[in-house]
Structures are given as C-alpha cells and as structure tokens.
Enzyme design. Structure first.
Site, PDB file in Angstrom:
ATOM      1  CG  HIS A  92      -1.955  -1.042   1.230  1.00 26.34           C
ATOM      2  ND1 HIS A  92      -2.807  -1.268   0.173  1.00 26.34           N
ATOM      3  CD2 HIS A  92      -2.277  -1.974   2.182  1.00 26.34           C
ATOM      4  CE1 HIS A  92      -3.604  -2.293   0.479  1.00 26.34           C
ATOM      5  NE2 HIS A  92      -3.295  -2.735   1.675  1.00 26.34           N
ATOM      6  CB  SER A  93       4.367   1.878   0.705  1.00 28.85           C
ATOM      7  OG  SER A  93       5.336   2.813   0.337  1.00 28.85           O
TER       8      SER A  93
END
Ligand code: ZN
Ligand code: ZN
Length: 379
Positions: free
Chosen positions: A132-133
C-alpha cells in the site's frame, strides 16, 4: 544451481511493529519461521540476512521529501503528517522506522537479485509485501514499498520484464500506482472488491495509463467468495496474462488475509487457497520464466491460526515439498499456546465445515465469473 530456495530474514524485522494493539503484528513472522523449523522444511543455510539498501535505491521509487519524513519520524515518536501518511491511526510511527523498513526493502531486493544471478530459482522475503505504500506517502501499515523498489532494481540492473501478482485480500494499490504508466511491469491483483474494503480501489477498469495502458489487471472478488470461485478466477486469468506478457520474473505478494478467520476482510477462503496459489505461480514460473520467482509476504491478521500455516505452505511449495496433509508438531503448539488467545491448529488442514454454508453462493460465484469474463475480454 542448488535446487534449494532461499529465505531472506533478519530478527530486526520483528521491530516492524506499530504497537501492541495494532493488527500488523510481527510475531507472525517468528511463529512462521518457528513452524517451518519445527516441521523441518527449512535448513539454516537457506536463511540469509539482507543488507540495508542505500537512500539512492529507496529514491528510485520514493521522493526525497518522503524518505526524509520517514527518517524524521524514526526519532520523533509523536511525529504526525497527513501529507506523508505517517503517525496516523493506520500507520503510526515507531522507533527506528526508517532502518527497519529499509532492511525489509533490502530483503526483497536481495531476493530478486539472487534469483536473477542464478543463485536460486526461488527466494522468499516474508517481511516484505508492503503493497500500500505510495511514492510519497505511507498507507495501510506500509512505509516503504519493497516490491516496487525491487522491481525498479530489476529494471535498472537487468532490464527485466516483471510480472507482479498480488493475492492479498486488499488491492495492491501502491505497486499498481507506481508502475501505472510502465508497459514493462504487469501488475495483477486479485482482491476483495473495494466496495466494502480498504483501499477502495482495484476496479476492473483500472488498466494503466499512457504507455502502461493494458498492463494493470484487477480482479475484484465479491465478499464471501470461497476457495472454488477464487481458484477459478486465478486459474482463468493468470496463465492467460502470463502467456500474453511473457515476463522474465514473477514477484508474488502472498498476503493471507483472504482467509475466513481473518478479522479485517470478508472473503471466505480456507487454508487450501494458500497452497493452490503458490502451486500455480510455481508452475508458471518454470514454464515462462526459467523458474525465476520471488515471493513476499503481506497482510494476514489471524496471527495464530492462519499466517504460520499459510506461509509454511508457500515455502514448502517453493521447495517442491507437499505438507498439506501434515500434522503440526506438538512442540510448536505447546510453545505458542502460552501467548495465543485462541486454540492453535493441530493440522495444516482447516477443519471440515469451518463455517456455515453461504446462502448467496450461486450469486457470488456467478458475479465473480462475470468479472473474470470481463477481464479476459480485455486481454
Ligand atoms: Zn521450482
Ligand atoms: Zn491485506
């Protein structure tokens, strides 16, 4: 080349921890390694310690401002920035955050490097999978995007075409966004539909942009999807995408939060899906990529009953072993029962009838099949 796979691992990974109450708990890594060791499916010479990547390497994906913010957060416990997604409820800061997350990145980069250099066919970094980064923002428990940085490294050093497969129950939004314009990286994500689940993206219409159009695939599954339907979607789409794209290497993200017991999601997988997914990826890696396969971890929030078994099944597959029918060693159960708030499993298999039959099953299966048809239509 030896037929053995390698595991990138370091005790520093256990410090990737957002606090006691946070669902992302690194004890699952300890429990998994311990299970693999007590089942005697890993030897000590298969475990390698990663090295820290340079800031320059992190900078191939992340902005300098964001890296500086992570460094600042590492020494400032009450740091909070909504711009950089740090110090939030989702992704609180912790001491030494920069170094700990960097080492996890180093693990995935090194796994990719060892596979490309022919030191092994398959390599695993269970600390990784921080999908998700984003380039300039932390999100969903993910600080640096290890998969994206490893993919950049594969491009810069080997000019490789990379297929990134994400079977975490949450959409692999960070990795997708970083390569959204890149036709040399295919991202494909199977996940619970974003209608009801974080991060809300991963619609079938997200297909890439510009030169990258047609190089992002999303297969959003209905809540309460069971193994059969998940497997059907995977087996229909993934081989077709591989045949079309013909990558040099596969990076698979193996979040195991699609399990029925997972507290954060609404999918109804059993442990069997976590044997089926790597089995297919393994076959495809040998068919299309001369075996080149890097696997990483990801989500998984039933620390006790699901994650250690799911990831041991992954590792067994990577080592051409079948442990699906194996019992769980008593020594492991005794050791971890002390801390576990639930009864630990005694078998690699899930109990029969783990849940009540899903009343809407025909409707759910049909909806998933329709999604698959729409996705295949775009190939
Ligand atoms: Zn193999
Ligand atoms: Zn997840």
């Amino acid at each position: 080349m030896s037929g053995k796979s390698l595991l990138l691992h370091d005790a520093l990974y256990y410090q990737y921890c957002f606090g006691e109450e946070h669902p992302f708990n690194p004890v699952r890594l300890q429990m998994t390694l311990d299970l693999m060791q007590s089942m005697k499916i890993i030897e000590s010479n298969q475990i390698l310690t990663p090295v820290l990547p340079s800031d320059e390497m992190l900078g191939t994906v992340h902005s300098k401002e964001y890296i500086d913010a992570v460094k600042h957060a590492s020494t400032t416990p009450d740091y909070m920035s909504s711009t950089y997604g740090l110090g939030t409820d989702d992704t609180p800061t912790f001491l030494d955050m920069h170094r700990v997350t960097s080492l996890i990145v180093g693990g995935t980069v090194q796994a990719a490097e060892m596979v490309m250099e022919g030191q092994c066919h398959h390599a695993l970094n269970l600390g990784g999978g921080l999908h998700h980064s984003f380039a300039d923002k932390a999100s969903g428990f993910c600080v640096y995007n290890d998969a994206a940085i490893a993919i950049k490294h594969l491009q810069l050093k080997y000019n490789a075409k990379v297929l990134y497969l994400d079977t975490d129950a949450h959409h692999g939004d960070g990795v997708q966004s970083i390569f959204y314009h890149d036709p040399n990286v295919m991202t494909i994500s199977f996940h619970e539909t974003g209608k009801y689940l974080f991060p809300g993206t991963g619609n079938i219409h997200e297909r890439g942009e510009g030169d990258g159009f047609g190089y992002s695939y999303n297969i959003p599954l209905e809540p309460f999807t069971e193994d059969e339907s998940f497997k059907e979607a995977l087996y229909e789409v993934l081989p077709a995408v591989m045949e079309n794209f013909k990558p040099d290497i596969i990076i698979s993200q193996n979040g195991c939060d699609a399990h029925y017991l997972d507290p954060l999601t609404h999918l109804y997988s059993t442990i069997n899906i976590f044997a089926e997914i790597p089995k297919l990826v393994h076959q495809l890696a040998h068919t299309y990529c001369q075996g080149r396969w890097v696997a990483i971890g990801g989500g998984g929030y039933d620390l006790w009953r699901v994650v250690p078994r799911a990831w041991s099944l992954l590792w067994a597959e990577m080592n051409h072993q079948d442990i699906r029918e194996a019992p769980i060693p008593k020594s492991w159960i005794d050791k971890w029962s002390v801390n576990a708030p639930v009864a630990l499993p005694h078998s690699m298999k899930d109990p029969e009838k783990m849940y009540e039959p899903v009343p809407r099953k025909p409707e759910i299966d049909e909806k998933n099949l329709l999604t698959v048809k729409k996705v295949l239509h775009k190939l």
